[in-house]
Design an enzyme around this catalytic site. Sequence first.
Site, PDB file in Angstrom:
ATOM      1  N   ASP A  42       2.277   0.867   3.961  1.00 47.29           N
ATOM      2  CA  ASP A  42       1.620  -0.101   5.541  1.00 47.29           C
ATOM      3  C   ASP A  42       2.741  -0.701   6.228  1.00 47.29           C
ATOM      4  O   ASP A  42       3.659   0.063   6.083  1.00 47.29           O
ATOM      5  CB  ASP A  42       1.799  -1.201   4.493  1.00 47.29           C
ATOM      6  CG  ASP A  42       1.282  -2.279   4.550  1.00 47.29           C
ATOM      7  OD1 ASP A  42       0.062  -2.606   4.933  1.00 47.29           O
ATOM      8  OD2 ASP A  42       2.129  -3.399   4.414  1.00 47.29           O
ATOM      9  N   LEU A  43       2.303  -1.300   7.266  1.00 44.82           N
ATOM     10  CA  LEU A  43       3.214  -1.679   8.174  1.00 44.82           C
ATOM     11  C   LEU A  43       3.782  -2.721   7.862  1.00 44.82           C
ATOM     12  O   LEU A  43       4.725  -3.032   7.857  1.00 44.82           O
ATOM     13  CB  LEU A  43       2.704  -1.502   9.284  1.00 44.82           C
ATOM     14  CG  LEU A  43       3.518  -2.018  10.558  1.00 44.82           C
ATOM     15  CD1 LEU A  43       4.589  -1.181  11.314  1.00 44.82           C
ATOM     16  CD2 LEU A  43       2.429  -2.362  11.762  1.00 44.82           C
ATOM     17  N   ASP A  44       3.464  -3.933   7.973  1.00 41.34           N
ATOM     18  CA  ASP A  44       4.158  -5.543   8.319  1.00 41.34           C
ATOM     19  C   ASP A  44       4.431  -5.992   6.217  1.00 41.34           C
ATOM     20  O   ASP A  44       3.318  -5.318   5.520  1.00 41.34           O
ATOM     21  CB  ASP A  44       2.504  -6.843   7.876  1.00 41.34           C
ATOM     22  CG  ASP A  44       2.247  -6.165   9.262  1.00 41.34           C
ATOM     23  OD1 ASP A  44       2.741  -6.335  10.486  1.00 41.34           O
ATOM     24  OD2 ASP A  44       0.473  -5.749   9.311  1.00 41.34           O
ATOM     25  N   THR A 142      -2.633   0.309   8.257  1.00 41.84           N
ATOM     26  CA  THR A 142      -2.094  -1.347   8.237  1.00 41.84           C
ATOM     27  C   THR A 142      -3.707  -1.741   8.213  1.00 41.84           C
ATOM     28  O   THR A 142      -5.015  -1.291   8.682  1.00 41.84           O
ATOM     29  CB  THR A 142      -1.536  -1.477   9.433  1.00 41.84           C
ATOM     30  OG1 THR A 142      -1.775  -2.779   9.460  1.00 41.84           O
ATOM     31  CG2 THR A 142      -2.131  -0.607  10.302  1.00 41.84           C
TER      32      THR A 142
END
Length: 253
Positions: A42-44, A142
């Site tokens: 995942d990114l955030d 994401t």
Amino acid sequence: MTSSTPASDRSASDRSASDRSASPRSTPARPAAARPAAVLFDLDGTLVDSERAWLDVISAHLAHLGTTVSSAQLAGFEGLSGIDAARALIGLGSTRASASALAAELELVTIDSFAGRLEWVAGAEEALAHLRREGIRIGLVTSSTRAWVDAVAENVSLGVFDVVVTADDVRRTKPSPEPYLRATRLLDVDPAACLVFEDSEVGVRAAVAAGCRVVQVRADRREASGTTACIPDLLAVTAPWAASLMSSVPALP
């Protein structure tokens, strides 16, 4: 004095002693743990601290509405796509004309706050570089849009991924398994052979539903159901460590 042991018995005894000295007892080597076919991130909130900026914008919007929410309710916005967050805000009293318009506004305000603010989660940059050197394929999955990812990439380097799946690439975002299933199809790997890193409960649900093993990355160690492990950051992430998780936990159905 002569020995009373028959020559045939002495011969067998001598051979046994000789065999023991020539072939010391050894323990069969344990096979090396299988590494994940791919590692998906995942990114955030997992790789970069952009989740903090996102929640600040959500909090400011709620304050403008005069709506008070608990920290647990605010945490419910973690991992949501812009459109899902906008729908939730409208449900809480936002007067914007449409969810899509509000989602675009939230995204623009958050992106504008990125400059000079975004940083890697501890160990993230090193973990990505290490997995790349070890030849393990890595993907970014994401619920944010491509424009959001591009804005993050202006602050930290995101050029190491073999595949990138954003909200623009799927019909349904997390907690649907679709984003992770798309990533595994693009990489041509079995989801059960993949390891996912997520920070939010929404993301964990998506990865588990896709059939992947999931490591939750949270400084507060608030662990969601279905995770394989929960860690405060990415400092310990190496290829052998990832392999140990793949071998110690059964594949999910």
